[in-house]
Design an enzyme around this catalytic site. Structure first.
Site, short mmCIF file in Angstrom:
data_model
loop_
_atom_site.label_atom_id
_atom_site.label_comp_id
_atom_site.label_asym_id
_atom_site.label_seq_id
_atom_site.Cartn_x
_atom_site.Cartn_y
_atom_site.Cartn_z
N GLY A 58 49.07 43.85 42.30
CA GLY A 58 47.74 43.34 41.98
C GLY A 58 47.08 44.12 40.86
CB THR A 59 46.32 44.10 37.64
OG1 THR A 59 46.81 42.79 37.32
CG2 THR A 59 47.52 45.02 37.76
CB THR A 60 42.60 44.13 35.93
OG1 THR A 60 43.86 43.93 35.31
CG2 THR A 60 41.86 45.25 35.24
CE LYS A 63 44.50 41.07 42.12
NZ LYS A 63 44.77 41.10 40.67
#
Length: 281
Positions: free
Chosen positions: A53-55, A86
Site C-alpha cells: 500500500g501507498t501513499t 490505509k
C-alpha cells in the site's frame, strides 16, 4: 496445583495477574507467537507477490492535523485492490496511515489500537501523544526481522497534542527510528511527488478545509507520477480517505465531502494539468 479453568468460564491466571500496562509486553510474555515479528517466515518471502500500500500524506493546520491516503494496493505491476483502507484512528486523538506490506500493516495498526486502549484501561488515563509515538516506534522495531526479509511496514502517525494544543506529525523508518515533522509529511512510493506538492502549497495558516484540499492535491500529484498510487476514481466513486484530528477528536470526512474536493480539483486540472502554482515573490 493450578486450578483447571477449561470449561468453567473463568479466565486463565495470566489475565488476572497484575503486570505491565503494555498489551504488547503481555503478549510477548504469554503468547509471543501472536506478535507479527515473532513468526517464522519462508526462506525467501521477498520472492512472493504480496500486496503493498501507498501513499500517505499529512499536514498541520491551525486547529489540528489532517491525515490522508490513496486507495490503491499493488502486487508488482498489477493493481491488487482499488479500495484498500490505509488510514485508521489510533484512538480518539490520533490517527495512523500505513505504507508497505498491506496485510502486516493492517495487523500492526490493530495491535497499536489495542495497545493504546489497554494502556488507558489499566492506567485510567490516555498516553501523551509523545508516548503514543514512542509505542509505535517500539512496534516497528519489533518487526525489523520481517522488514529485512522484504516485509516492511512504514506508518505515518499524526494526532492532536492536548498538552500543547496543536497538531503534530511523526514519521518512521523500518528500524523504528522516529522523527517529528514540521508542517507536513508523506510516506510511501509516491511520497517524493506528494512532498513536492505539499512543499509548494503549504502555509502555516491553513484552515481545515484548505488542509483537506491540500492533501488531496498532493495525492493527485503522486498518482500522476507514481503508478502504485491511485488517484480519485470518478467512475467507481473511489476517493482518498481524508481524516481530521482536532481538540474535538478524530473525524473521517464522508465520501460526499471528499468527492466534492476531488471533483473540484479534477475540474481545475483540465485547465492546469500540473496543478496550482505557488505564488512568485
Amino acid at each position: 496445583m493450578e486450578a483447571n479453568t477449561h470449561g468453567t468460564g473463568r479466565l486463565p491466571a495470566a489475565f488476572l495477574t497484575p503486570g505491565s500496562s503494555s498489551f504488547i509486553d503481555f503478549l510477548a510474555e504469554h503468547s509471543p507467537d501472536l506478535l507479527p515479528g515473532r513468526r517464522t517466515l519462508p526462506a525467501s518471502p521477498a520472492a512472493i507477490e504480496i500486496p503493498h500500500g501507498t501513499t500517505i500524506v499529512s499536514a498541520v493546520f491551525s486547529g489540528g492535523v489532517v491525515l490522508a491516503g490513496d486507495r490503491r494496493a499493488t502486487m508488482g505491476n498489477v493493481i491488487a485492490q482499488r479500495d484498500i483502507e490505509k488510514v485508521f484512528p489510533a484512538d480518539d486523538y490520533s490517527a495512523v496511515g500505513i505504507a508497505g506490506t498491506a496485510g502486516l500493516a493492517v495487523e500492526m495498526v490493530r495491535l497499536f489500537q489495542l495497545e493504546l486502549e489497554h494502556y488507558e484501561k489499566i492506567e485510567g488515563a490516555q498516553l501523551s501523544l509523545e508516548g503514543k509515538a514512542n509505542r509505535l516506534s517500539t512496534m516497528i522495531r519489533g518487526n525489523l526481522g520481517m522488514a529485512m526479509q522484504g516485509l516492511a511496514v512504514v506508518p505515518l502517525f499524526a494526532g492532536y497534542d492536548l498538552d500543547h494544543g496543536r497538531g503534530r506529525i511523526f514519521t518512521y523508518d523500518v528500524t523504528g527510528g522516529r522523527s517529528e515533522e514540521r508542517g507536513f509529511a508523506a510516506t510511501g512510493s509516491g511520497s517524493i511527488f506528494a512532498r513536492g506538492a505539499l512543499k509548494k502549497l503549504y502555509r502555516d495558516d491553513l484552515t481545515a478545509d484548505q488542509a483537506s484540499t491540500l492533501v488531496v492535491q498532493a495525492l493527485y500529484d503522486a498518482a500522476d507520477d507514481d503508478s502504485a498510487t491511485g488517484g480519485p476514481d470518478m467512475a467507481r466513486r473511489i476517493f482518498p480517505i481524508v481524516t481530521l484530528v482536532t481538540e474535538e477528536g478524530f473525524r473521517r470526512l464522508s465520501d460526499e465531502e471528499v468527492s466534492e474536493i476531488a471533483r473540484a480539483i479534477t475540474a481545475k486540472r483540465l485547465e492546469q494539468p500540473d496543478g496550482p502554482q505557488a505564488p512568485l515573490l
